[in-house]
Design a protein around this motif. Structure first.
Motif, PDB file in Angstrom:
ATOM      1  N   ALA A   3      32.155  -6.911  -8.257  1.00 15.79           N
ATOM      2  CA  ALA A   3      32.243  -7.665  -7.017  1.00 15.79           C
ATOM      3  C   ALA A   3      31.387  -8.925  -7.029  1.00 15.79           C
ATOM      4  O   ALA A   3      31.654  -9.846  -6.268  1.00 15.79           O
ATOM      5  CB  ALA A   3      31.831  -6.786  -5.836  1.00 15.79           C
ATOM      6  N   GLY A   4      30.406  -9.029  -7.884  1.00 15.08           N
ATOM      7  CA  GLY A   4      29.534 -10.186  -7.897  1.00 15.08           C
ATOM      8  C   GLY A   4      29.960 -11.242  -8.900  1.00 15.08           C
ATOM      9  O   GLY A   4      30.766 -12.132  -8.594  1.00 15.08           O
ATOM     10  N   PRO A   5      29.438 -11.157 -10.126  1.00 14.60           N
ATOM     11  CA  PRO A   5      29.705 -12.203 -11.114  1.00 14.60           C
ATOM     12  C   PRO A   5      31.174 -12.319 -11.524  1.00 14.60           C
ATOM     13  O   PRO A   5      31.680 -13.428 -11.710  1.00 14.60           O
ATOM     14  CB  PRO A   5      28.862 -11.791 -12.321  1.00 14.60           C
ATOM     15  CG  PRO A   5      27.860 -10.841 -11.801  1.00 14.60           C
ATOM     16  CD  PRO A   5      28.458 -10.197 -10.601  1.00 14.60           C
ATOM     17  N   LEU A   6      31.862 -11.202 -11.658  1.00 12.41           N
ATOM     18  CA  LEU A   6      33.265 -11.280 -12.074  1.00 12.41           C
ATOM     19  C   LEU A   6      34.133 -11.909 -10.987  1.00 12.41           C
ATOM     20  O   LEU A   6      35.056 -12.668 -11.290  1.00 12.41           O
ATOM     21  CB  LEU A   6      33.787  -9.896 -12.453  1.00 12.41           C
ATOM     22  CG  LEU A   6      35.148  -9.884 -13.128  1.00 12.41           C
ATOM     23  CD1 LEU A   6      35.133 -10.709 -14.407  1.00 12.41           C
ATOM     24  CD2 LEU A   6      35.581  -8.474 -13.437  1.00 12.41           C
ATOM     25  N   ALA A   7      33.826 -11.630  -9.736  1.00 12.69           N
ATOM     26  CA  ALA A   7      34.557 -12.268  -8.636  1.00 12.69           C
ATOM     27  C   ALA A   7      34.293 -13.768  -8.634  1.00 12.69           C
ATOM     28  O   ALA A   7      35.202 -14.570  -8.375  1.00 12.69           O
ATOM     29  CB  ALA A   7      34.163 -11.654  -7.300  1.00 12.69           C
ATOM     30  N   PHE A   8      33.066 -14.169  -8.931  1.00 11.75           N
ATOM     31  CA  PHE A   8      32.731 -15.595  -8.981  1.00 11.75           C
ATOM     32  C   PHE A   8      33.468 -16.284 -10.126  1.00 11.75           C
ATOM     33  O   PHE A   8      34.025 -17.377  -9.955  1.00 11.75           O
ATOM     34  CB  PHE A   8      31.215 -15.762  -9.140  1.00 11.75           C
ATOM     35  CG  PHE A   8      30.758 -17.178  -9.084  1.00 11.75           C
ATOM     36  CD1 PHE A   8      30.639 -17.832  -7.871  1.00 11.75           C
ATOM     37  CD2 PHE A   8      30.443 -17.867 -10.240  1.00 11.75           C
ATOM     38  CE1 PHE A   8      30.208 -19.143  -7.811  1.00 11.75           C
ATOM     39  CE2 PHE A   8      30.021 -19.175 -10.197  1.00 11.75           C
ATOM     40  CZ  PHE A   8      29.897 -19.820  -8.980  1.00 11.75           C
ATOM     41  N   LEU A   9      33.495 -15.659 -11.302  1.00 15.71           N
ATOM     42  CA  LEU A   9      34.218 -16.229 -12.446  1.00 15.71           C
ATOM     43  C   LEU A   9      35.719 -16.305 -12.179  1.00 15.71           C
ATOM     44  O   LEU A   9      36.379 -17.287 -12.547  1.00 15.71           O
ATOM     45  CB  LEU A   9      33.956 -15.403 -13.702  1.00 15.71           C
ATOM     46  CG  LEU A   9      32.564 -15.504 -14.300  1.00 15.71           C
ATOM     47  CD1 LEU A   9      32.412 -14.514 -15.447  1.00 15.71           C
ATOM     48  CD2 LEU A   9      32.291 -16.910 -14.771  1.00 15.71           C
TER      49      LEU A   9
END
Length: 85
Positions: A3-9
Motif C-alpha cells: 500500500a505504500g511504496p508500490l502504490a506510489f510507484l
C-alpha cells in the motif's frame, strides 16, 4: 509494502503512461499536464484499493499489472520519441 511504496510507484507509472493514452488537446500539453495534476488522485485510488482489498494476492496482481502496462506504455512513447529525433 504494497500500500505504500508500490502504490506510489504504480501511480508514477500510470502518470508516465498517461502520455500515451491521453489526447494532446488544443494546447498540445494536455497529455502531460493532466496526469501530473491527477497524480494525487491516482495514488489515493491505488493506495486505498490495495489497503481495502480482502485478498492480498489479487491486490498485488492488479497493482503489478497496472505498473507493467503503464510502464510499458511510457517506455514505448519515450523510445518512439527518441527514435524520431
Amino acid at each position: 509494502m504494497l500500500a505504500g511504496p508500490l502504490a506510489f510507484l504504480t501511480a508514477g507509472a500510470i502518470m508516465a503512461g498517461g502520455t500515451a493514452w491521453l489526447p494532446k488537446g488544443a494546447a498540445q500539453i494536455d497529455n502531460i499536464a493532466l496526469p501530473i495534476g491527477f497524480f494525487p488522485l491516482i495514488w489515493a485510488a491505488v493506495f486505498f484499493y490495495t489497503s481495502l482489498d480482502r485478498k492480498l494476492g489479487r491486490a498485488y496482481l492488479v497493482t503489478f499489472a497496472l505498473l507493467l502496462v503503464n510502464a510499458g506504455l511510457a517506455a514505448l512513447v519515450y523510445l518512439r520519441a527518441g527514435a524520431a529525433s
